[in-house]
Design a protein around this motif. Structure first.
Motif, mmCIF file in Angstrom:
data_model
loop_
_atom_site.group_PDB
_atom_site.id
_atom_site.type_symbol
_atom_site.label_atom_id
_atom_site.label_comp_id
_atom_site.label_asym_id
_atom_site.label_seq_id
_atom_site.Cartn_x
_atom_site.Cartn_y
_atom_site.Cartn_z
ATOM 1 N N GLN A 34 -3.105 1.976 -3.814
ATOM 2 C CA GLN A 34 -2.564 3.170 -3.869
ATOM 3 C C GLN A 34 -3.612 4.549 -3.422
ATOM 4 N N ILE A 35 -3.277 5.391 -2.594
ATOM 5 C CA ILE A 35 -4.303 6.557 -2.063
ATOM 6 C C ILE A 35 -3.470 7.860 -2.183
ATOM 7 N N GLY A 36 -3.850 8.612 -3.093
ATOM 8 C CA GLY A 36 -3.153 9.895 -3.435
ATOM 9 C C GLY A 36 -4.060 11.209 -3.328
ATOM 10 N N PHE A 37 -3.250 12.203 -2.639
ATOM 11 C CA PHE A 37 -4.072 13.508 -2.596
ATOM 12 C C PHE A 37 -3.270 14.345 -3.247
ATOM 13 N N TYR A 38 -3.912 15.110 -4.003
ATOM 14 C CA TYR A 38 -3.293 16.136 -4.884
ATOM 15 C C TYR A 38 -3.658 17.602 -4.468
ATOM 16 N N ASN A 39 -2.760 18.419 -4.263
ATOM 17 C CA ASN A 39 -2.964 19.905 -3.927
ATOM 18 C C ASN A 39 -2.269 20.768 -4.811
ATOM 19 N N ASN A 40 -3.114 21.719 -5.433
ATOM 20 C CA ASN A 40 -2.469 22.691 -6.348
ATOM 21 C C ASN A 40 -2.664 24.016 -5.825
ATOM 22 N N ILE A 41 -3.163 24.147 -4.622
ATOM 23 C CA ILE A 41 -3.364 25.628 -4.101
ATOM 24 C C ILE A 41 -2.192 26.732 -4.222
ATOM 25 N N PRO A 42 -2.418 27.705 -5.115
ATOM 26 C CA PRO A 42 -1.329 28.656 -5.524
ATOM 27 C C PRO A 42 -0.891 29.541 -4.483
ATOM 28 N N PHE A 43 0.395 29.679 -4.383
ATOM 29 C CA PHE A 43 1.094 30.536 -3.252
ATOM 30 C C PHE A 43 1.038 32.071 -3.708
ATOM 31 N N THR A 44 0.275 32.266 -4.696
ATOM 32 C CA THR A 44 0.449 33.821 -5.372
ATOM 33 C C THR A 44 -1.026 33.855 -6.027
ATOM 34 N N ASN A 76 6.577 27.233 -10.313
ATOM 35 C CA ASN A 76 5.641 26.252 -9.765
ATOM 36 C C ASN A 76 6.662 25.501 -8.909
ATOM 37 N N LEU A 77 6.193 25.271 -7.495
ATOM 38 C CA LEU A 77 6.819 24.461 -6.477
ATOM 39 C C LEU A 77 6.262 23.106 -6.415
ATOM 40 N N HIS A 78 6.913 22.080 -6.800
ATOM 41 C CA HIS A 78 6.650 20.722 -6.720
ATOM 42 C C HIS A 78 6.856 20.331 -5.078
ATOM 43 N N ASN A 79 6.062 19.551 -4.643
ATOM 44 C CA ASN A 79 6.317 18.851 -3.387
ATOM 45 C C ASN A 79 5.652 17.744 -3.070
ATOM 46 N N GLU A 80 6.398 16.704 -2.643
ATOM 47 C CA GLU A 80 6.002 15.272 -2.710
ATOM 48 C C GLU A 80 6.319 14.541 -1.480
ATOM 49 N N ILE A 81 5.124 13.541 -0.996
ATOM 50 C CA ILE A 81 5.579 12.724 0.165
ATOM 51 C C ILE A 81 4.875 11.283 -0.270
ATOM 52 N N GLN A 82 5.723 10.233 -0.371
ATOM 53 C CA GLN A 82 5.124 8.891 -0.537
ATOM 54 C C GLN A 82 5.466 8.050 0.747
ATOM 55 N N TYR A 83 4.537 7.257 1.103
ATOM 56 C CA TYR A 83 4.733 6.535 2.549
ATOM 57 C C TYR A 83 4.354 5.077 1.773
ATOM 58 N N ALA A 109 0.843 -1.319 -0.091
ATOM 59 C CA ALA A 109 0.157 0.235 0.147
ATOM 60 C C ALA A 109 0.892 1.194 -0.068
ATOM 61 N N TRP A 110 0.488 2.085 -0.925
ATOM 62 C CA TRP A 110 1.264 3.425 -0.953
ATOM 63 C C TRP A 110 0.199 4.499 -0.581
ATOM 64 N N TYR A 111 0.790 5.415 0.478
ATOM 65 C CA TYR A 111 0.004 6.682 0.528
ATOM 66 C C TYR A 111 0.715 7.993 0.311
ATOM 67 N N MET A 112 0.127 8.681 -0.635
ATOM 68 C CA MET A 112 1.107 9.694 -1.353
ATOM 69 C C MET A 112 0.097 11.084 -1.336
ATOM 70 N N TYR A 113 1.251 12.049 -1.151
ATOM 71 C CA TYR A 113 0.689 13.430 -1.287
ATOM 72 C C TYR A 113 1.787 14.150 -2.197
ATOM 73 N N PHE A 114 0.842 14.840 -3.366
ATOM 74 C CA PHE A 114 1.352 15.497 -4.264
ATOM 75 C C PHE A 114 1.007 17.201 -4.375
ATOM 76 N N GLY A 115 1.906 17.817 -4.157
ATOM 77 C CA GLY A 115 1.679 19.424 -4.288
ATOM 78 C C GLY A 115 2.315 20.049 -5.401
ATOM 79 N N ASN A 116 1.588 20.729 -6.097
ATOM 80 C CA ASN A 116 2.108 21.676 -7.384
ATOM 81 C C ASN A 116 1.608 22.902 -7.292
#
Length: 224
Positions: A212-222, A43-50, A28-35
């Protein structure tokens, strides 16, 4: 949110039951993706996969990636330079071991749209600094997102997601692995979505499945 919670819980229960039935055959993979946009072009890419050997608790790999990307055209044709930290805990002769990898990567992502098909091509080059080795690898991913209950990927839309990714070494053997993925996703709002699905990985002539369960976050910082 009730739909979101039900989807995540259902897949987690399914994954747990399957792993209990097939110890070490299904992980099982639990994943967070930020763009996240930091300017009109950057853009800032940030990612954590457990990643686990089973449902949870038996760590296979912890992967953390970040990078800065630049859009060559408006919201498309993104080039990115990134860094990855990878902690792996594989089994060797029945005993759990540990190794750390530092990784630099360059990638290019281009997107296309044909009707309901949202298509992504990702080309990635990796320089892998292992504890006692250095390797280079090329990866190509072809992915699809297809809205189901709406014509576009607007909020409250369910969608089907799929990809195939091939990994190639720069030395022998050239073929490293291939991943095939299928999932059901839900668009929470214009900046967030979640996916739950299954990925099969072929490596060294062996197939292994991953829930796999993945969460995607594209909230802009500007605001621009």
């Amino acid at each position: 949110m009730k739909i979101l919670k039900s989807l995540a819980v259902s897949v987690f229960i399914f994954g747990t039951s399957m792993v209990q039935a097939q110890k070490n055959d299904l992980g099982a993979w639990y994943m967070y993706f930020g763009n996240n946009k930091i300017s009109k072009k950057l853009n800032l890419h940030n990612e954590i996969q457990y990643r686990n050997f089973d449902a949870i608790g038996d760590l296979e790999q912890l992967l953390i990636r970040t990078g800065i990307g630049y859009d060559l055209t408006e919201n498309n044709n993104n080039i990115l330079l990134g860094y990855g930290f990878i902690l792996s805990q594989p089994y060797l002769n029945g005993e759990k071991t540990e190794n750390i990898e530092h990784r630099i990567f360059q990638q290019y992502i281009t997107k296309q749209k044909f009707g309901r098909f949202n298509i992504q091509h990702r080309y990635r080059l990796e320089e892998r600094f292992l504890e006692d080795d250095f390797r280079m690898r090329f990866r190509y991913l072809l992915g699809f997102n297809i809205p189901l209950n709406n014509k576009e990927l607007t909020p409250k839309t369910f969608y089907a997601s799929a990809y195939n990714e091939i990994f190639l070494h720069f030395d022998s053997p050239v073929f490293d692995r291939n991943r095939v993925y299928g999932a059901l996703g839900y668009v929470i709002n214009k900046n967030m979505r979640i996916e739950a699905g299954y990925m099969n990985q072929l490596q060294e002539n062996k197939n292994r499945g991953q829930i796999q369960i993945g969460f995607y976050n594209n909230i802009p910082f500007t605001k621009n």
